[in-house]
Design an enzyme around this catalytic site. Structure first.
Site, PDB file in Angstrom:
ATOM      1  CG  HIS A  87      52.123  41.415  35.275  1.00 27.59           C
ATOM      2  ND1 HIS A  87      52.593  40.123  35.393  1.00 27.59           N
ATOM      3  CD2 HIS A  87      50.865  41.388  35.758  1.00 27.59           C
ATOM      4  CE1 HIS A  87      51.656  39.360  35.937  1.00 27.59           C
ATOM      5  NE2 HIS A  87      50.593  40.107  36.167  1.00 27.59           N
ATOM      6  CB  CYS A 102      41.249  41.447  39.313  1.00 29.06           C
ATOM      7  SG  CYS A 102      41.868  42.796  40.329  1.00 29.06           S
ATOM      8  CG  HIS A 152      46.026  42.168  36.325  1.00 24.70           C
ATOM      9  ND1 HIS A 152      45.522  41.409  37.350  1.00 24.70           N
ATOM     10  CD2 HIS A 152      47.299  41.722  36.130  1.00 24.70           C
ATOM     11  CE1 HIS A 152      46.446  40.546  37.769  1.00 24.70           C
ATOM     12  NE2 HIS A 152      47.530  40.721  37.042  1.00 24.70           N
ATOM     13  CG  ASP A 204      49.846  36.121  38.080  1.00 22.87           C
ATOM     14  OD1 ASP A 204      49.349  36.080  39.218  1.00 22.87           O
ATOM     15  OD2 ASP A 204      49.880  37.150  37.397  1.00 22.87           O
TER      16      ASP A 204
END
Length: 302
Positions: A207, A240, A209, A16
């Site tokens: 998860h 992002c 950000h 990721d």
């Protein structure tokens, strides 16, 4: 409520984190990174993605990476598998866990893959069945659970619906992902508690950000409601794509520093993770995004 005494950290940097990098990263560097993370003590590392190189060129070396990493018994090496072709490649590459994904936002699903949430998850049915048939662990990842770049707020029931669909597919673990990093603690707790009505709390993961600087606060809020699995990315790898210039994944070093301060065990060597973070950041030619990682590295150098 007392906090969990042990937390599992799923390291997502090699997949990721690196997949959005513009510069091509040689397989040898990715292999070295995974090996450093294995040595640091992670029990689960997201190491590869078997998607078309046309869509994610950075992951074109996944077969090579999976073939050459120094595996350690008891460590799950995960791979993202969007379809049966990806699944077959993951199986050949000896992945321990395959990851399927869906969105809690109808707008996001339509905009990204031109189909509804229900249709997207139906496509994963053969992948899920094949994973079970071959004795592989199956993880489901749900994006946009706390907000969507297209529709804004996402209803709790929308998240719960996808959780129940993933449960029906046979997922062993389900990730609740704040893809654009807009979540704040109270909302995170509401989402986690709603998801837990559909799936065992012990098998749900966070998860987060860090787009708006809320990821650590959201992890703490999740701990308060009993979540004990979190995803993090070494050196804060991964931006992002929906917020120009914004940070993406929370840095593993920062999460480990928090856990250490709370007296929560992880089984992971923070200093070894700092080394891994500095290694990959030097290769990328930029400073690590991790505040704890950079502070520890600077203190050691000083």
């Amino acid at each position: 409520m007392s906090l969990p005494t042990h937390v599992k950290i799923v390291e997502v940097g090699p997949r990721d984190g690196l997949q959005n990098e513009q510069q091509t990263i040689p397989a040898a560097i990715k292999i070295a990174l995974v090996d450093m993370l294995t040595g640091a003590g992670f029990s689960n590392i997201e190491a590869a993605s078997f998607v078309s190189p046309k869509w994610v060129p950075q992951m074109a070396t996944s077969t090579e990476v999976m073939a050459q990493i120094a595996r350690r018994d008891g460590v799950l090496y995960s791979a993202l598998t969007p379809n049966m072709q990806g699944f077959e490649a993951a199986l050949l590459a000896r992945a321990d866990e395959v990851v399927i994904f869906g969105s809690a936002s109808e707008a996001f699903s339509q905009k990204n893959i031109n189909c509804s949430i229900a249709e997207s998850l139906e496509r994963f049915r053969p992948v899920a069945a094949a994973a079970k048939l071959n004795g592989l662990r199956l993880r489901g990842s749900i994006s946009c659970t706390l907000g969507c770049p297209y529709q804004g707020e996402v209803a709790l029931d929308s998240v719960a619906d996808v959780v129940s669909r993933m449960r029906e597919l046979g997922c062993d673990e389900i990730d609740i992902a704040d893809t654009i990093g807009v979540g704040t603690p109270h909302r995170v707790q509401a989402v986690m508690q709603r998801a837990a009505q559909e799936f065992p709390l012990a098998q749900l993961s966070g998860h987060f950000h860090d787009t708006y600087g809320q990821a650590l606060a959201n992890i703490y809020a999740s701990l308060e409601v009993g979540i004990a699995i979190f995803h993090a990315s070494v050196a804060g790898l991964g931006g992002c794509p929906y917020a120009k210039g914004a940070t993406g994944n929370i840095a593993t070093e920062d999460v480990l520093y928090l856990m250490q301060g709370l007296g929560i065990t992880t089984g992971i060597d923070l200093h070894a993770v700092v080394d891994a973070g500095q290694f990959i950041s030097q290769h990328l030619g930029r400073k690590a995004v991790s505040r704890a990682g950079n502070a520890i590295a600077a203190a050691r150098a000083g």
